[in-house]
Design a protein around this motif. Structure first.
Motif, short mmCIF file in Angstrom:
data_model
loop_
_atom_site.label_atom_id
_atom_site.label_comp_id
_atom_site.label_asym_id
_atom_site.label_seq_id
_atom_site.Cartn_x
_atom_site.Cartn_y
_atom_site.Cartn_z
N ASP A 58 -12.85 2.68 4.45
CA ASP A 58 -13.04 2.36 2.90
C ASP A 58 -12.49 3.26 2.20
N LYS A 59 -12.57 4.64 2.72
CA LYS A 59 -11.94 5.95 1.94
C LYS A 59 -10.52 5.71 1.90
N LYS A 60 -9.82 5.38 3.09
CA LYS A 60 -8.48 5.18 3.09
C LYS A 60 -8.07 4.16 2.08
N ALA A 62 -9.64 3.08 -0.59
CA ALA A 62 -9.89 3.67 -1.97
C ALA A 62 -8.83 4.47 -2.23
N GLU A 63 -8.13 5.25 -1.37
CA GLU A 63 -7.12 6.25 -1.79
C GLU A 63 -5.99 5.44 -2.08
N LEU A 64 -5.65 4.41 -1.25
CA LEU A 64 -4.49 3.69 -1.52
C LEU A 64 -4.70 2.90 -2.86
N ARG A 65 -5.59 2.42 -3.12
CA ARG A 65 -5.84 1.84 -4.39
C ARG A 65 -5.73 2.69 -5.38
N LYS A 66 -6.09 3.79 -5.65
CA LYS A 66 -5.97 4.78 -6.41
C LYS A 66 -4.41 5.20 -6.64
N LYS A 67 -3.68 5.29 -5.45
CA LYS A 67 -2.57 5.70 -5.55
C LYS A 67 -1.45 4.63 -6.10
N TYR A 68 -1.90 3.40 -6.02
CA TYR A 68 -0.99 2.24 -6.35
C TYR A 68 -1.77 1.47 -7.54
N ASN A 340 2.70 -0.77 -0.27
CA ASN A 340 1.61 -1.37 -0.75
C ASN A 340 1.41 -2.84 -0.47
#
Lengths: 578, 578
Positions: A58-60, A62-68, A340
């Motif tokens: 979930d953390k990963k 979320a990080e991806l979502r933040k990045k893209y 992504n």
């Protein structure tokens, strides 16, 4: 006999109820996805580890979502009838005389799954991916041919509906093959944009050129010398629609006609629109889910061979499907969205080794059996995942994964889990951990394999139990047909003594699966008049929704059959092997 | 009928004579190696290109020789009974539940052959490699079991004799399986140093422990309850020798006894001596040729499983054979001779899928059939070549290569071509170009596959012609059994109409092969008393060379049979399919 059976069921139920208790309570309490019973046996033992793993995932995510700034895009390409091994393994390509450089590249840069299981035929396999449920649960277990007067029920919740609710743009291009009635059309099943063939590759022969080229039986009655003994002119319906174009909430339209040329044009258009859809949404910054399920190949003999192998299948696999996959990968990189976007490519079932058209070039490559069979050759397909930067390169994954898992995993990636219905069994298991962490991180060690409406086999780890068999010497009736897949990849040597530890365990596993259905019963496919809901319906197609015999001349309603389930083409006594 | 046959033969001979004319003249003129007839058809078309290619290769070989001061070392490891695909292809390893990291490394750093053909059984395959000739030509086409009173003839010129004449140190360690008579022992066939098992893996059961563990039929008569109807005490001979140690020009010695422990000790000793032999010659700067043909696996059930797959074969393949190959590669690097050493590893034939011992774990992985069959599954084996700095890495080679080609290729590399006899047919083709230049540089597009003494099939390119069949519906008698291997890897769908261009061509190819034998006829195996030539012969083994029935009680000589050829175990009417 009946009494004995009842009492045996009673005992089994009692036992299963005990084993199910924990899982069942959990589900009711939390309004979570209802999985098949077997899943809860695994969850009870691995749930804690999975919960911990999920936190990290979930953390990963979320990080991806933040990045893209958006959840990942998902592209699902699923073509027809391919043996495991035929694509993505260069040493086998040499043996088969054709090449798949782009799928090989996916394997080098991503995951090659060695145990992706599907349903054994086109229609059931497509239904399973679309609904996240075994085809038996939606009643979509028969392979459709014109005219079928039925299709996938509107009550089924497709992956497109799930992803749409989470804000995804969705599209379907290619071979749908999930019914010829209005409610079954993909734009009526949650997909925003669609261009789809209603039936399968056989349509490429269902015209004058096909007749001439094959010159065997005569697929079109108009070409035949009149049969002087013929009494019934209504037995085989005439006319059909090959390709339909649709948009969510609108009437569909027949796209092109039914000639071979139209068939080939549709194939090209599916690709073109897929690329355009990707470009459009990449530009708009909108997350998208697109399914491109290629028509694969026309069954028309191709005088110009394109591979050393010179088969219709082998030629098209290299120059059509593999090339298109390469085009997609290149496009994603060009658009800057490859990191992504999850790309999954796979076959829908095993090769058409039974009664193929001449020169097709399919074969049993490693496993025994093919399309239509509950053997590994029918249901264990090539499958690959590619997602640069997220999926590690050069992974060969030995975990079991089932095509229904894509439904749940796509939903997880798209933050759409909460849109999955919880009033029915969803077989799809969340395999995000497998994508992110690789080999041994799978969450499934079982598959139930149905032959039409009949449970034909169960896989558990490296063991497989055949429940039915056409071979009276196989001993299915008395329970001898266990196979150890690591030694006996071709399921040729049934075991009993060597499989004793598995014997009762398989019986319990089956009974749990069946008892769970009493709580969450199977649905059926929908039936109705064919080809309604088209704005440009031709008179011939409109005629197909009406009986071809004058109703007032009949003592019964000729449309009554549409309210009843039709049998599987290779019907099996459901009592065998119980 | 006879008349018709004769006249057909006459026509065929005339035709073949014309086709052979060019090749035959050439051979007689130049005292070159006599190849099979088919080779000259290829040479007539490709000879010029090959001659040019050879010039470049000769230059390269001369440069290497200058660099290292000696011709290259050659190591040939050939284990038993493995399906193509089972080793060296990681995706298939996953499916089979065992791993071969060192063979995989060979493939990554060298050549994976996809079309290495062998003979269909241990003894014929070993004879073919040792002599460079199909086993039919040396009469070594039967698989030997104790006591066979026969073996490879001293007149055969083995690869060890050829390499010895060029100054190589030669050694043989492992499963020889080419006869139990004195002249057949490898140290009497040109190998300087030998430690070898006379027969095969079945010997691991041929003792008291084996009896107990298998407890099925009783391999040793001493353990059985006396049969009250028994009249003949001489039918099955008692006693044998498991392992012999020998040095060229000296008497051999029985090494160890015949217990299971001795079997396992021998396996370990074969490896130890191979490494020692390599070290010794590397140190001495003497070029060497060493064959290590592992015993593979004991047939004794192993209670301690060592792979997920848990088969006798799979366990031993990973922990015994593959590990040893890794040890060899590491040793060559440590000794600094890897870049002047060709390492070839391969199986001797397909898997033992017919009547294997329990828990063996062999399967048909891609091709149909196994050991003993003329199908691809019997004769198309995994094979790999590794020679850092000379063989390019990551090559998947689709050319046909036959195990007899190793004989000629090894001779070429060792500047020993002139020691190959020119008074007989040598099937081995020089494949140096294939090793040095890779894919498409092979010099063979054909294989003749014998089932014992009978020509069973011919391969030409991607086509295969079955000449015999146990299936009366296959149509072999009338010529229908053609298979296109790229579509039909499992040889399940015989063609006739689709194979028309190949029809007469296959008939001519066969007739050329047969007519060429009239000029260069097949030899036979040698027969004689078993286990002579041992300095430490036990009374039991000495007794085996004498009849077990008193000779003066018989009206005939009981040893007369040793002058006659024994039949193949699955004898086929040689007239079928002619």
């Amino acid at each position: 006999m009946n009494k004995l059976k009842k009492s045996r069921l009673g005992i089994a139920f009692g036992l299963a109820a005990i084993l199910l208790f924990t899982g069942a309570t959990k589900v009711q309490a939390a309004e979570k996805i209802v999985h098949d019973a077997e899943y809860y046996i695994l969850e009870a033992q691995n749930g804690e580890a999975w919960a911990k793993e999920d936190k990290a995932l979930d953390k990963k995510l979320a990080e991806l979502r933040k990045k893209y700034g958006q959840p990942p895009n998902i592209i699902h390409i699923m073509w027809d009838d391919t043996s495991f091994g035929d694509v993505g393994i260069p040493a086998i390509s040499k043996i088969r005389g054709f090449e798949t450089p782009n799928i090989n590249r996916m394997a080098e840069e991503g995951i090659l799954f060695t145990r992706m299981y599907t349903e054994p035929g086109c229609t059931p396999s497509r239904a399973a991916v679309a609904t996240g449920r075994y085809a038996i649960r939606s009643g979509m277990y028969r392979i459709g041919f014109p005219v079928e007067y039925s299709g996938i029920r509107k009550e089924e919740v497709t992956i497109a509906e799930v992803m749409s609710k989470a804000g995804y743009a969705t599209a379907f291009y290619g071979k749908w093959h999930l019914g010829d009635i209005e409610e079954a059309y993909p734009h009526n099943q949650g997909y925003d944009e669609t261009l789809f063939s209603v039936y399968n590759q056989v349509m490429s022969l269902f015209n004058e050129i096909g007749e001439g080229a094959n010159a065997v039986m005569g697929l079109k009655e108009e070409m035949l010398i009149p049969d002087p003994y013929k009494l019934d002119n209504s037995f085989v319906p005439k006319g059909y629609v090959m390709t339909i174009e649709g948009k969510k909430g609108q009437l569909g339209q027949e796209w092109g006609g039914t000639t071979h040329d139209d068939y080939l044009k549709a194939e090209a258009e599916f690709k073109k629109r897929t690329i355009e859809f990707i470009r459009k949404n990449a530009k708009a910054g909108k997350p998208f889910y697109v399914a491109n399920w290629p028509l694969l190949t026309s069954f028309m003999p191709n005088p110009k061979k394109m591979t050393v192998s010179r088969g219709l299948y082998t030629d098209t696999m290299q120059h059509n499907v593999d090339a298109f996959i390469g085009q997609i990968m290149d496009e994603l990189k060009k658009l800057g969205i490859a990191e992504n976007t999850l790309l999954i490519v796979m076959a829908d079932n095993g090769p058409m080794v039974h009664n193929p058209p001449p020169g097709l070039g399919m074969t049993e490559t490693i496993f025994r059996g093919g399309k239509g069979d509950f053997l590994e050759g029918g249901v264990r397909v090539p499958a690959f995942a590619w997602w640069p930067g997220v999926i590690e390169p050069e992974q060969i994954v030995g975990d079991i994964i089932h095509e229904t898992d894509l439904y749940t995993t796509f939903a997880k990636l798209g933050s759409a889990i909460q849109h999955i219905p919880t009033d029915r069994i969803v077989d799809g298991v969340d395999q995000t951990a497998l994508l992110f962490s690789g080999d041994t991180h799978g969450r499934r060690d079982y598959v139930f394999i149905y032959a039409g409406p009949t449970l034909a086999a169960s896989v558990k780890g490296n063991w497989k139990r055949h429940w039915i068999s056409g071979d009276p010497t196989e001993g299915s009736g008395i329970g001898a047909a266990y196979y150890y897949l690591l030694h006996d990849t071709r399921e040729k040597f049934p075991m009993l003594v060597n499989a004793l530890p598995q014997n009762e365990a398989f019986a319990r596993m089956r009974k749990r699966h069946e008892l769970w259905k009493e709580k969450y019963p199977d649905s059926t496919r929908a039936h109705g008049p064919a080809f309604t809901g088209l704005s440009n319906a031709r008179p011939e197609t409109t005629a197909l929704s009406k009986p071809s015999v004058e109703m007032n001349k009949l003592p019964f309603d000729p449309l009554e059959f549409i309210n009843h389930e039709l049998p599987w083409e290779t019907d099996v006594d459901p009592d065998i092997g119980q």
